[in-house]
Motif scaffolding. Structure first.
Motif, short mmCIF file in Angstrom:
data_model
loop_
_atom_site.label_atom_id
_atom_site.label_comp_id
_atom_site.label_asym_id
_atom_site.label_seq_id
_atom_site.Cartn_x
_atom_site.Cartn_y
_atom_site.Cartn_z
N LEU A 1 0.87 -1.02 -0.28
CA LEU A 1 -0.11 -0.33 0.33
C LEU A 1 0.62 1.32 -0.02
O LEU A 1 -0.12 2.53 -0.43
CB LEU A 1 -0.96 -0.11 0.82
N LEU A 2 2.06 1.35 0.71
CA LEU A 2 3.07 2.42 0.76
C LEU A 2 3.38 2.82 -0.67
O LEU A 2 4.30 3.48 -0.73
CB LEU A 2 3.84 2.12 2.07
N LEU A 3 3.87 1.62 -1.51
CA LEU A 3 4.51 1.65 -2.50
C LEU A 3 3.45 2.16 -3.91
O LEU A 3 4.31 3.05 -4.76
CB LEU A 3 4.44 0.06 -3.14
N LEU A 4 2.34 1.92 -3.38
CA LEU A 4 1.11 2.69 -4.38
C LEU A 4 1.24 3.80 -4.03
O LEU A 4 1.10 4.80 -4.65
CB LEU A 4 -0.36 2.58 -3.44
N GLY A 5 1.58 4.68 -2.64
CA GLY A 5 1.72 6.11 -2.73
C GLY A 5 2.74 6.93 -3.53
O GLY A 5 3.01 7.42 -3.68
#
Length: 294
Positions: A95-99
């Motif tokens: 999820l952090l990678l998405l950001g």
């Protein structure tokens, strides 16, 4: 190729290319000085005249330098760390990678389409492309969609949703009001300088603004897609926090001045949104399990 491996290899490519894109301006330091340039619209613009951004306006070049610094010392390390934990099967890292990758996509889409042509143009285009396909593959493989219903029900709704609505309204007002005002006066926008169009305004109004409203609505419906969109959008907003602060400082050093209204409005507004965005991400992450896939 396995989607997870595709994401890892694309991430490594992006790290390497972004190192070139951010260190390059530090190495290409041919000397020059600011100079005036008369645009096709009969307005004089101050051109930076030095280094990689010598054909950009002083305002834009100062912003690019701040952006490069944040990407080099914050964006690339966070991307590398998130990739490491994503490889280990961390849902939160995905999820952090998405950001983080949405930030890279936003930056290099803007550089490819909006910056004055320079020697790193093809690097910007490659980063634009790699970040886009990284985001697409990651978006359908985060693992959030297979979470048990009880975990999805425990995720916060009101705070993230209304925060996204607020971001959409602020972005809409900040970019559209000056554009409408300029159109009514029959004059070019103040920050157009010698460029041909308003790339950032177009990206924010056409993609970012409607996405914030859609993501907020999906979160209220407890749709996992809304949370994935939220991480992508809030990631960009959070990165704008240090970029705006540093770029504004560099612009000030280079003689760019801001009115009180500009400081209180767009600059302070986005800084506050960035800080709130960190709180929103934390409120969601703390409710999620550490791992969801192997």
């Amino acid at each position: 190729m396995n989607p997870k491996k595709t994401i890892i290899w694309l991430g490594i490519l992006i790290v390497v290319l972004s190192l070139i894109a951010t260190i390059g301006p530090l190495l290409i330091m041919d000397k020059g000085e600011f100079y005036g340039f008369m645009t096709l619209r009969g307005e004089e613009v101050l051109i930076f005249g030095e280094g990689l951004y010598k054909f950009d306006s002083v305002f834009a070049a100062s912003g690019f330098k701040g952006q490069d610094f944040v990407t080099l010392f914050l964006g690339i390390p966070l991307l590398s760390i998130a990739l490491f934990y994503y490889k280990k099967g961390s849902l939160k890292a995905g999820l952090l990678l998405l950001g983080v990758i949405s930030f890279f996509l936003y930056v290099y889409a803007s550089m490819s389409l909006g910056a004055a042509y320079n020697g790193l143009f093809m690097v910007y285009v490659l980063l634009f492309s790699a970040s886009l396909f990284f985001l697409i593959v990651l978006f359908v493989n985060t693992g959030l969609e297979i979470l048990p219903a009880e975990i999805l029900k425990a995720l916060p709704r009101t705070f993230p949703a209304y925060y996204l609505f607020l971001c959409g309204v602020v972005t809409l007002v900040v970019w559209s009001v000056p554009l409408v005002s300029s159109a009514m006066q029959g004059a070019p926008p103040d920050l157009l300088d010698h460029y041909t169009t308003m790339v950032t305004d177009a990206l924010d109004l056409a993609i970012i603004t409607p996405s914030t409203f859609l993501a907020g609505w999906l979160i209220l419906k407890r749709n996992p897609l809304g949370y994935q969109m939220a991480f992508s959008l809030i990631g960009i907003i959070v990165f704008l926090l240090p970029i705006i602060a540093l770029s504004t400082y560099i612009q000030f050093v280079n003689g760019i001045s801001y009115s009180t209204g500009e400081v209180i409005g767009p600059i302070s507004g986005f800084l506050v949104l960035g800080l709130l965005g960190i709180g929103v991400l934390w409120s969601i992450l703390r409710k999620l399990p550490k791992e969801i896939f192997s």
